[in-house]
Design a protein around this motif. Structure first.
Motif, PDB file in Angstrom:
ATOM      1  N   GLY A 107     -37.436  29.453  -8.708  1.00  0.00           N
ATOM      2  CA  GLY A 107     -37.032  30.772  -9.181  1.00  0.00           C
ATOM      3  C   GLY A 107     -36.486  30.715 -10.601  1.00  0.00           C
ATOM      4  N   SER A 108     -35.655  29.724 -10.879  1.00  0.00           N
ATOM      5  CA  SER A 108     -35.083  29.567 -12.224  1.00  0.00           C
ATOM      6  C   SER A 108     -36.170  29.270 -13.253  1.00  0.00           C
ATOM      7  CB  SER A 108     -34.054  28.433 -12.239  1.00  0.00           C
ATOM      8  OG  SER A 108     -32.980  28.729 -11.403  1.00  0.00           O
ATOM      9  N   LEU A 109     -37.102  28.390 -12.877  1.00  0.00           N
ATOM     10  CA  LEU A 109     -38.197  28.077 -13.801  1.00  0.00           C
ATOM     11  C   LEU A 109     -39.087  29.300 -14.036  1.00  0.00           C
ATOM     12  CD1 LEU A 109     -39.268  24.489 -12.693  1.00  0.00           C
ATOM     13  CD2 LEU A 109     -38.271  25.149 -14.885  1.00  0.00           C
ATOM     14  N   GLY A 110     -39.308  30.060 -12.978  1.00  0.00           N
ATOM     15  CA  GLY A 110     -40.109  31.277 -13.119  1.00  0.00           C
ATOM     16  C   GLY A 110     -39.488  32.242 -14.121  1.00  0.00           C
ATOM     17  N   LYS A 111     -38.175  32.413 -14.023  1.00  0.00           N
ATOM     18  CA  LYS A 111     -37.462  33.296 -14.964  1.00  0.00           C
ATOM     19  C   LYS A 111     -37.536  32.720 -16.382  1.00  0.00           C
ATOM     20  CE  LYS A 111     -33.108  35.668 -15.690  1.00  0.00           C
ATOM     21  NZ  LYS A 111     -31.725  35.861 -15.260  1.00  0.00           N
ATOM     22  N   PHE A 112     -37.381  31.401 -16.483  1.00  0.00           N
ATOM     23  CA  PHE A 112     -37.456  30.733 -17.781  1.00  0.00           C
ATOM     24  C   PHE A 112     -38.831  30.953 -18.424  1.00  0.00           C
ATOM     25  CE2 PHE A 112     -38.885  26.932 -20.080  1.00  0.00           C
ATOM     26  CZ  PHE A 112     -37.950  26.880 -21.106  1.00  0.00           C
ATOM     27  N   PHE A 113     -39.892  30.759 -17.639  1.00  0.00           N
ATOM     28  CA  PHE A 113     -41.242  30.931 -18.172  1.00  0.00           C
ATOM     29  C   PHE A 113     -41.502  32.379 -18.559  1.00  0.00           C
ATOM     30  CE2 PHE A 113     -42.277  27.128 -15.356  1.00  0.00           C
ATOM     31  CZ  PHE A 113     -42.063  26.240 -16.393  1.00  0.00           C
ATOM     32  N   ALA A 114     -40.991  33.314 -17.779  1.00  0.00           N
ATOM     33  CA  ALA A 114     -41.163  34.732 -18.112  1.00  0.00           C
ATOM     34  C   ALA A 114     -40.465  35.052 -19.428  1.00  0.00           C
ATOM     35  CB  ALA A 114     -40.621  35.610 -16.989  1.00  0.00           C
TER      36      ALA A 114
END
Length: 196
Positions: A107-114
């Motif tokens: 989830g954290s990586l997803g937000k980071f990539f977004a």
């Protein structure tokens, strides 16, 4: 006298049969522990890439420190859960802890990539591109390693539940192993990495 030899012969056959079952249980348990070790190798590789990724992004994402800190915090929690799971592979609590930590990290990586999509210079950075490629490769290897681990756990659990193996397994305290399953449906999706 003949009855004694027949009885001894049957006992020897039975002992060899039980020893064979015991050895097969040990082999399958070692197989799933080795399969988890392969997951651990890939997770460690992934955890080592994340700080480099965040460090590269810091210069571009100065106003996104909360997101960057969340990624590092989730990475550290996942690394700790992975270490615990590596010492107790197949144990229910350690597998659940690892699955929860991996869900948080995804989830954290997803937000980071977004968020990184908002920074064109970051998307064009050569180091960032290389790190993203490495991370994508790691994600693929982790998926294959998880599949192998779960297959090994299934073989072991099936053997320990089948008759007469279940009697040997119960007598020698071969406990059930836990699959490594990601509970959150969103976390089941691969991390989307795009610089287009």
């Amino acid at each position: 006298m003949m009855e004694l030899w027949i009885t001894l012969g049957l006992m020897v056959v039975l002992i060899f049969f039980l020893v064979g079952i015991y050895n097969k249980l040990v082999a399958y348990r070692n197989e799933y522990k080795n399969a988890f070790a392969q997951i651990d190798v890939q997770l460690t590789r992934r955890y080592d890439l994340i700080p480099n990724l965040v460090e590269t992004a810091k210069g571009y994402m100065k106003h996104e420190s909360e997101t960057l800190e969340a990624v590092i915090k989730a990475r550290n929690a996942a690394a700790s859960a992975s270490h615990n799971a590596a010492t107790h592979p197949g144990e229910k609590s350690s597998m659940k802890e690892l699955a929860a930590a991996e869900t948080l990290l995804s989830g954290s990586l997803g937000k980071f990539f977004a968020l990184s999509e908002s920074y064109p210079d970051l998307k064009a950075n050569e180091t960032m591109i290389n790190l993203m490629d490495e991370l994508t490769s790691s994600e693929n290897k982790i998926s294959f390693a998880r599949q192998s681990f779960n297959d090994s756990v299934m073989r072991y659990n099936t053997l320990r539940e089948q008759f007469p193996s279940n009697m040997v397994a119960n007598f020698f305290a071969f406990t059930a192993a836990e699959l490594l399953e990601i509970e959150d449906p969103q976390a089941r999706k691969p991390v989307k990495i795009s610089f287009s």
